[in-house]
Design an enzyme around this catalytic site. Structure first.
Site, PDB file in Angstrom:
ATOM      1  N   SER A 106       0.803  -1.255   0.029  1.00 44.69           N
ATOM      2  CA  SER A 106      -0.014  -0.054   0.052  1.00 44.69           C
ATOM      3  C   SER A 106       0.784   1.386  -0.085  1.00 44.69           C
ATOM      4  O   SER A 106       0.177   2.386  -0.200  1.00 44.69           O
ATOM      5  CB  SER A 106      -0.852  -0.206   1.235  1.00 44.69           C
ATOM      6  OG  SER A 106      -0.335   0.049   2.344  1.00 44.69           O
TER       7      SER A 106
ATOM      8  N   LYS B  34      -6.256   4.228   8.002  1.00 46.08           N
ATOM      9  CA  LYS B  34      -5.117   5.126   7.652  1.00 46.08           C
ATOM     10  C   LYS B  34      -5.468   6.587   7.543  1.00 46.08           C
ATOM     11  O   LYS B  34      -4.574   7.489   7.857  1.00 46.08           O
ATOM     12  CB  LYS B  34      -4.614   4.465   6.214  1.00 46.08           C
ATOM     13  CG  LYS B  34      -3.966   3.167   6.249  1.00 46.08           C
ATOM     14  CD  LYS B  34      -3.758   2.478   4.870  1.00 46.08           C
ATOM     15  CE  LYS B  34      -2.980   1.429   5.067  1.00 46.08           C
ATOM     16  NZ  LYS B  34      -2.436   0.703   3.669  1.00 46.08           N
TER      17      LYS B  34
END
Length: 351
Positions: A237, A282
């Protein structure tokens, strides 16, 4: 009087048992994991481009989620805490051990770094080559005829002596074969070239295949040295932010313009930004770190996902909802490509 004395004597035993159960609830692992907001780190902590230190103001930050093998106490915490999710071991790791799961995520990180180098330098107009070596085997399904033959970390280099330029090409070729057809898989195990014969099976997604999960194994060559130090960090990611950092340092050093920028998303060889898991967490991590901008993948939800989950949202929609919930002023910016992120930063520069 005798009965009261008996009851009184039982209390220490009950107390000890209660304390023991409480203690066990904190240390006995269950077949579940919890996912929580992790942290945000300046890319410069793990990346060095062309042997130079990036001293420009502002920062690019990659964000992480924290994953813990759950005890009963963890589950209670997860039930009571926002942005904390519970996953079964099968859903999260596919049934692999914790050690194997970490190793798989290291393969994802390795591929992410190679593709970030390729995209960052290519976008900056520099010479770079990306060589496709095959695919890492990440998992072999129980019904695969290659179960017990192919293992995690093996590299599949071809099928029926055919070689490919990407994992997509390999998957498309295998998917075009008929159920029950014999296939020869060429692979490398511990540095040794091998081959094995198996059959095409029906996969859980309804497509034809050989029953392995995989990720590209690539090799990048460039005359500009790029070094990563990401020990203990896994997954794909950070690809977008790595690519952005490499491009900026080579082609446009002032692109950050003093801003604290975070984001997430994998990157592929065409520069497309891929979806990731845990984006709500996140967003929380980036906001706590003081980010002003957060790049979120904005790819449409596939028909397959919509069929199984009609309420499924895009990464961008999920990120927006999380930002609204925590009432952050951080700007959530949708991106589909690395170029989208570059264009946004250029168009919003103040100096």
């Amino acid at each position: 009087m005798e009965k009261s004395r008996t009851k009184f004597k039982k209390w220490p035993i009950v107390a000890v048992v209660g304390l023991l159960l409480l203690f066990m609830s904190f240390i006995v692992p269950l077949p579940y994991y919890i996912e929580v907001p992790g942290g945000a780190a300046d890319v410069r902590q793990v990346l060095r481009v062309d042997n130079k230190v990036d001293k420009e103001k502002g920062s690019y930050n990659f964000v992480t989620v924290g994953i813990q093998h759950a005890t009963f106490a963890h589950l209670v915490y997860a039930w009571l805490t926002p942005f904390t999710d519970i996953y079964s071991a099968k859903d999260l790791t596919g049934g692999t051990s914790d050690k194997e799961y970490m190793r798989i995520n290291q393969f994802y990180m390795e591929t992410s770094q190679n593709l970030a180098k390729y995209q960052g330098l290519k976008k900056a107009g520099k010479d770079i080559s990306l060589k496709y070596l095959g695919v890492y085997v990440l998992q072999v399904t129980k019904n695969s005829t290659f179960k017990g033959i192919l293992n995690i970390a093996d590299t599949v280099t071809g099928v029926n002596d055919k070689t490919f330029n990407s994992s997509k090409d390999l998957i498309d070729y295998v998917g075009s074969q008929k159920i029950g057809s014999k296939v020869k898989v060429n692979y490398v195990e511990d540095g040794q070239k091998k081959s094995a014969i198996g059959k095409i099976i029906k996969l859980e997604n309804g497509k034809n295949g050989i029953g392995i999960s995989l990720i590209d194994r690539t090799e990048v060559t460039s005359n500009i040295p790029i070094e990563f130090s990401t020990a203990g960090i896994g997954g794909p990611s950070a690809g977008l932010m790595f690519s952005l950092a490499i491009y900026t340092q080579i082609a446009d050093p002032t692109l950050r313009d003093g801003r604290n920028i975070a984001g997430t998303g994998s990157i592929d060889r065409e520069g497309k930004v891929g979806d990731i898991g845990g984006i709500d967490k996140k967003v929380v991590s980036a906001a706590k770190n003081g980010a002003e901008i957060f790049f979120a993948p904005n790819n449409p939800v596939t028909k397959e996902v919509k069929k199984s989950n009609p309420k499924a949202k895009t990464n961008y929609e999920t990120a927006l909802a999380a930002a609204k919930k925590i009432k952050t002023k951080m700007k959530i910016v949708p991106v589909k490509t690395l170029q989208d992120a570059i264009d946004y930063l250029k168009s919003t520069k103040k100096s």
